[in-house]
Motif scaffolding. Structure first.
Motif, PDB file in Angstrom:
ATOM      1  N   ASP A   1       0.834  -1.206   0.000  1.00 47.38           N
ATOM      2  CA  ASP A   1       0.000   0.000   0.000  1.00 47.38           C
ATOM      3  C   ASP A   1       0.867   1.255   0.000  1.00 47.38           C
ATOM      4  O   ASP A   1       0.635   2.199  -0.756  1.00 47.38           O
ATOM      5  CB  ASP A   1      -0.909   0.031   1.235  1.00 47.38           C
TER       6      ASP A   1
ATOM      7  N   ASP B   1       1.153   4.011  -2.907  1.00 51.80           N
ATOM      8  CA  ASP B   1       0.786   5.397  -2.618  1.00 51.80           C
ATOM      9  C   ASP B   1       1.931   6.354  -2.940  1.00 51.80           C
ATOM     10  O   ASP B   1       1.720   7.444  -3.473  1.00 51.80           O
ATOM     11  CB  ASP B   1       0.382   5.554  -1.146  1.00 51.80           C
TER      12      ASP B   1
ATOM     13  N   PHE C   1       2.173   7.023  -6.645  1.00 50.98           N
ATOM     14  CA  PHE C   1       0.934   7.458  -7.296  1.00 50.98           C
ATOM     15  C   PHE C   1       1.145   8.597  -8.305  1.00 50.98           C
ATOM     16  O   PHE C   1       0.706   8.499  -9.453  1.00 50.98           O
ATOM     17  CB  PHE C   1      -0.108   7.862  -6.247  1.00 50.98           C
TER      18      PHE C   1
ATOM     19  N   THR D   1       4.994   5.838   3.476  1.00 50.25           N
ATOM     20  CA  THR D   1       4.812   6.400   2.131  1.00 50.25           C
ATOM     21  C   THR D   1       5.775   7.552   1.895  1.00 50.25           C
ATOM     22  O   THR D   1       6.427   7.634   0.852  1.00 50.25           O
ATOM     23  CB  THR D   1       3.349   6.889   1.953  1.00 50.25           C
TER      24      THR D   1
ATOM     25  N   SER E   1      -7.716   4.352  -0.145  1.00 50.42           N
ATOM     26  CA  SER E   1      -7.061   4.085  -1.431  1.00 50.42           C
ATOM     27  C   SER E   1      -7.293   5.196  -2.448  1.00 50.42           C
ATOM     28  O   SER E   1      -6.400   5.535  -3.223  1.00 50.42           O
ATOM     29  CB  SER E   1      -7.540   2.745  -2.008  1.00 50.42           C
TER      30      SER E   1
ATOM     31  N   THR F   1      -4.240  10.027   0.295  1.00 48.34           N
ATOM     32  CA  THR F   1      -3.060  10.887   0.209  1.00 48.34           C
ATOM     33  C   THR F   1      -3.425  12.145  -0.567  1.00 48.34           C
ATOM     34  O   THR F   1      -4.429  12.187  -1.275  1.00 48.34           O
ATOM     35  CB  THR F   1      -1.896  10.175  -0.508  1.00 48.34           C
TER      36      THR F   1
ATOM     37  N   SER G   1      -3.587  11.199  -4.391  1.00 53.73           N
ATOM     38  CA  SER G   1      -4.731  10.399  -4.833  1.00 53.73           C
ATOM     39  C   SER G   1      -6.041  11.161  -4.647  1.00 53.73           C
ATOM     40  O   SER G   1      -6.951  11.057  -5.469  1.00 53.73           O
ATOM     41  CB  SER G   1      -4.778   9.065  -4.082  1.00 53.73           C
TER      42      SER G   1
END
Length: 861
Positions: A96, A100, A103, A164, A594, A598, A601
């Motif tokens: 994950d 992230d 992304f 992340t 998801s 962030t 995203s």
């Protein structure tokens, strides 16, 4: 410089990095972790090769322990399974975080669907004025819901966030420390959260993600499209359900509702306070510094010393900021004006409410509450209700309700649900006083069946000493039957003098909610989606006829079966016959983290939703309308799928299969959220009371994903068999709505893995039922590939497909362990004297593996 294709960017920045950091994880000095890290890849290989050989999960686990374990004792098997589960849970977190971090590299943040793309298209097509007009009247509202499908506790979410950042900066030392922290941090919540706990968890996203992202987006448009002119329209709105959603949740109290509203207000004031502190370091000019310091002081007292007291009103706050703005422009050469404008934009978006707290209750509860209220008034010799109210015709009831008003007291009732329902209405008044009208101004009726449900709810509101309520009653139509009749229900409301007057007071706007989840559960994938499309067209037509601006609020979940998937494409595909002045969607569980977890995203997905509205209303206006022939084909497909799904749902083994062969009953035992897994209190499973999350989630855990495809193959095959394939092919090629519908079904099938449960085909009780599912799966997959012209599912989304494949490989051992545990539970239960302690151990394995499988899928329930 040449930009690599998306799949290559994914492979470089996600797949390669994950493999590197996973290898670091293996070397961490935890008890037994080195052995687990070495054994897990071997177990994964054994699972893959075993399923190719059509072995059962039990055969796979037994083969592995015989070959690689020092002991074949059941206790040792259980120990290694628990260690694998703990390890895989952390692998999922790592993946994950890696995904992230990558992304903005994998996704083109300035490409199609971005604000920059919207602006440049409008410039190129000479539609700048149309775009401005659109943006002055359009809204996107994301509503964070009290439907948790995310099992990470707050401490783990914090690690994901930090990890992340560390991965994005390639800080190997920090990554190693965080992976070590991850290995030591518990993943399981010891106690169920209450609704206030859920609210606090979600407010983190409001403060840390939505606040700055929403402000930045509007600021960009204000500078680049409106040329510095202030946008008065609140383009982005936030909604909130934890603490207000009472539907089937006995743990939501009036106290919690009020506490959540206060927390929302405190949170937005805290965001303003932090921003004012930062501005204070810059706005150090004569005549300005004193005003900024005064704001800082008042906000500080309101946040940290308030005990509910506010030392500045929203109007005073705005007036002071605008005064500062004028002085900066007139006396200080507009120095730091940009930062000041950014704050003003956020104040315009979020006020003192941050997010609108929706109140929701089920119509079945309202029926009982309203009867209680009616009986109370009749017994007290009041003339508000006639004694024979329940013997009246619908029209006569409408006449009675038109004249209802009063000052009801919740303490006059013994029934707790009646008391809490009345108190929830009174709480809206309190919240509006403290947070402003936008703090809470919507009352949603789930499972709404008719106009009477709305009018009786509206009457209850008026009985709470609220003759002209500043609150919108929002019917939620969910079942196929209710969706098809929704326009008739709304016409009854629009032509009702009392309700028509209420709409006039509310600006002639009516919000109508449609639910994908229960629609799919009720009528299958194709019928649910087509019923909603038809309902929206009919509701648009009837609303326009009476001069009402209808706003659709979509109750979408994570997976395609619950309205998820490529959501923005659905909105871009709506033709002129469906009102689309606002996009309102529920966002929940894994989909929050998801899609909006962030800054990158969140920005990407909010911009895509906004651009979907622009595409439909500005760039492709009148282009997405389905022709009568296309509607006829779509209707036939939906009816064929519906017939197939109904026969499946009515199969005598349908409920027993879910109860005995899936993880359905284990959802109720998890500490995932405050809501029970079903609405009713009966011990026996009632399909109508079953919530969509455990229903869809259970199929997902089986890797069968029935709600996302069942009936699609049968419907398409009819057109193939009757030599009318060109009709569905043309529909797919020309309709973005139909194409998106089938592409999302392809995603459900991509996430299916039938070798996992192939052993069930030999089960004496459920073998035939399993075969029905498998045959529909094969037919759906074959015909979806045919209509798309693909050799593989999702081949036009290679990065999305690659992400699914990696996640599915990570959890394959977890799925195998879960099925092994379910098989052992069934075996143990059949023994003459079942070992209850051993059964409990295996049930714990089922639940623990359920957590990891759900987290890995990101949109599985």
């Amino acid at each position: 410089m040449y930009t690599l294709p998306k799949i290559e960017r994914f492979n470089q920045n996600v797949l390669s990095k994950y493999n590197i950091y996973n290898s670091v994880f293996i070397t961490l000095p935890f008890d037994s972790i080195d052995n687990t890290g070495a054994l897990l890849p071997l177990f994964t290989d054994v699972c893959e090769s075993g399923f190719k050989k059509l072995q059962t999960p039990k055969e796979i686990v037994d083969f592995f322990t015989n070959k690689y374990s020092h002991s074949n004792e059941e206790a040792d098997k259980i120990d290694i399974m628990f260690r694998f589960i703990q390890y895989i849970e952390r692998q999922i977190v790592l993946f994950d975080a890696v995904e992230d971090a990558a992304f903005p590299i994998v996704n083109n943040m300035e490409g199609r669907g971005s604000l920059r793309d919207i602006k440049e298209k409008a410039d190129a097509k000479g539609k700048k004025e149309e775009l401005i007009d659109f943006l002055e009247n359009f809204n996107v509202r994301t509503v964070l819901t009290a439907h948790p499908t995310q099992f990470y506790p707050g401490s783990v979410l914090g690690i994901i966030n930090d990890l992340t950042d560390a991965i994005r900066g390639n800080n190997l030392l920090n990554i190693k420390e965080l992976l070590a922290q991850l290995g030591k941090t518990p993943f399981i919540k010891n106690e169920k959260p209450n609704p206030f706990d859920e609210a606090v968890s979600l407010i983190w996203y409001l403060e840390n993600v939505f606040y700055s992202t929403s402000g930045d987006m509007v600021h960009y448009l204000q500078k680049n499209v409106f040329h510095g002119e202030s946008i008065q329209n609140a383009l982005i709105k936030l909604g909130f359900w934890p603490g207000g959603d009472r539907d089937g949740n006995p743990f939501v109290t009036t106290e919690i509702t009020l506490n959540v509203a206060e927390r929302l207000r405190t949170s937005i004031l805290k965001c303003y306070y932090i921003e004012i502190r930062n501005l204070k370091r810059k706005l150090t000019f004569f005549n300005v510094d004193v005003l900024v310091a005064e704001l800082e002081h008042k906000l500080y007292r309101s946040v940290f010393y308030s005990k509910g007291e506010i030392y500045i009103t929203l109007e005073e706050f705005k007036a002071q900021l605008n005064k500062i703005k004028r002085i900066v422009i007139e006396q200080h050469q507009s120095l730091y004006l940009d930062q000041l404008e950014a704050l003003l934009i956020k104040v315009n978006l979020f006020g003192f409410h941050f997010a609108t707290l929706d109140i929701r209750q089920n119509s079945r509860i309202h029926d009982a509450v309203f009867k209680d209220i009616h009986d109370f008034y009749v017994k007290s010799n009041s003339t508000i209700f006639p004694e024979n109210y329940y013997d009246l015709s619908e029209g006569e009831k409408f006449e009675v309700l038109a004249n209802v008003k009063g000052d009801i007291n919740s303490n006059d009732f013994d029934n707790e649900i009646t008391k809490s329902t009345i108190e929830s209405i009174q709480a809206i008044k309190v919240i509006q006083k403290n947070n402003g009208e936008l703090g809470a101004n919507r009352y949603i009726i789930s499972n709404n069946e008719n106009a009477l449900n709305v009018l009786e709810t509206f009457a209850m509101i008026r009985l709470c000493d609220w003759e002209e309520p500043t609150v919108d009653v929002v019917p939620l139509f969910e079942s196929v039957e209710d969706l098809l009749n929704a326009h008739n229900s709304m016409e009854q409301l629009y032509t009702n003098p009392m309700y028509a007057n209420h709409l006039k007071n509310r600006g002639m706007k009516q919000t109508i909610m449609v639910g994908f989840s229960d629609g799919t559960k009720d009528g299958g994938y194709l019928m649910a989606n087509w019923s909603i499309y038809q309902a929206k067209e009919a509701l648009t037509e009837i609303s326009r006829k009476y001069g009402v601006k209808v706003i659709f609020f979509d109750g979408r979940g994570g997976p395609p079966a619950r309205g998820g998937g490529k959501t923005h494409k659905f909105y871009a595909s709506l033709g002129p016959n469906i009102e689309n002045k606002e996009i309102q969607i529920t966002v929940q569980g894994q989909t929050i983290s998801s899609n909006f977890g962030t800054l990158d995203s969140c920005r990407y997905n909010l911009e895509n939703l906004l651009s979907a509205g622009v595409t439909n209303q500005v760039f492709s206006k009148n282009k997405n309308e389905l022709s009568p022939d296309e509607k006829n084909v779509m209707g036939q497909l939906a009816n064929l799928g519906y017939k197939k799904y109904l026969s499946f749902k009515n199969h005598p083994k349908f409920i027993p299969y879910l109860e005995q062969m899936s993880t359905l009953k284990y959802y109720a035992r998890t500490n995932i959220g405050s809501r029970p897994s079903k609405r009713g209190k009966s011990e026996q499973l009632d399909f109508n009371d079953l919530r969509a999350i455990p229903f869809v989630g259970s199929w997902s855990q089986l890797k069968q994903n029935v709600p996302g495809f069942f009936g699609v193959g049968t419907a398409l095959k009819h057109f193939e068999d009757t030599e009318q394939w060109d009709k569905v092919q043309d529909l797919y090629d020309n309709s973005l709505f139909f194409k998106t519908l089938l592409e999302n079904s392809m995603m459900s099938i991509t996430k299916s893995f039938f070798p996992l449960t192939a052993y069930m085909k030999n089960d004496p009780e459920f073998g035939e039922f399993w075969q029905i599912i498998y045959e529909e799966f094969l037919e759906s997959k074959r015909l979806l590939l045919k209509i798309a012209g693909h050799t593989e599912l999702m081949e036009n989304y290679p990065d999305g497909k690659a992400s699914i494949q990696i996640r599915e490989r990570i959890v394959l051992p977890l799925l195998t362990i879960q099925q092994y545990a379910l098989l052992r539970i069934n075996e143990l239960n059949k023994e003459s004297v079942p070992d209850e302690n051993l059964i409990k151990v295996y049930e714990k394995i089922v639940m623990r593996s359920l957590f990891g499988n759900t987290n890995a899928s990101r949109n599985s329930a």
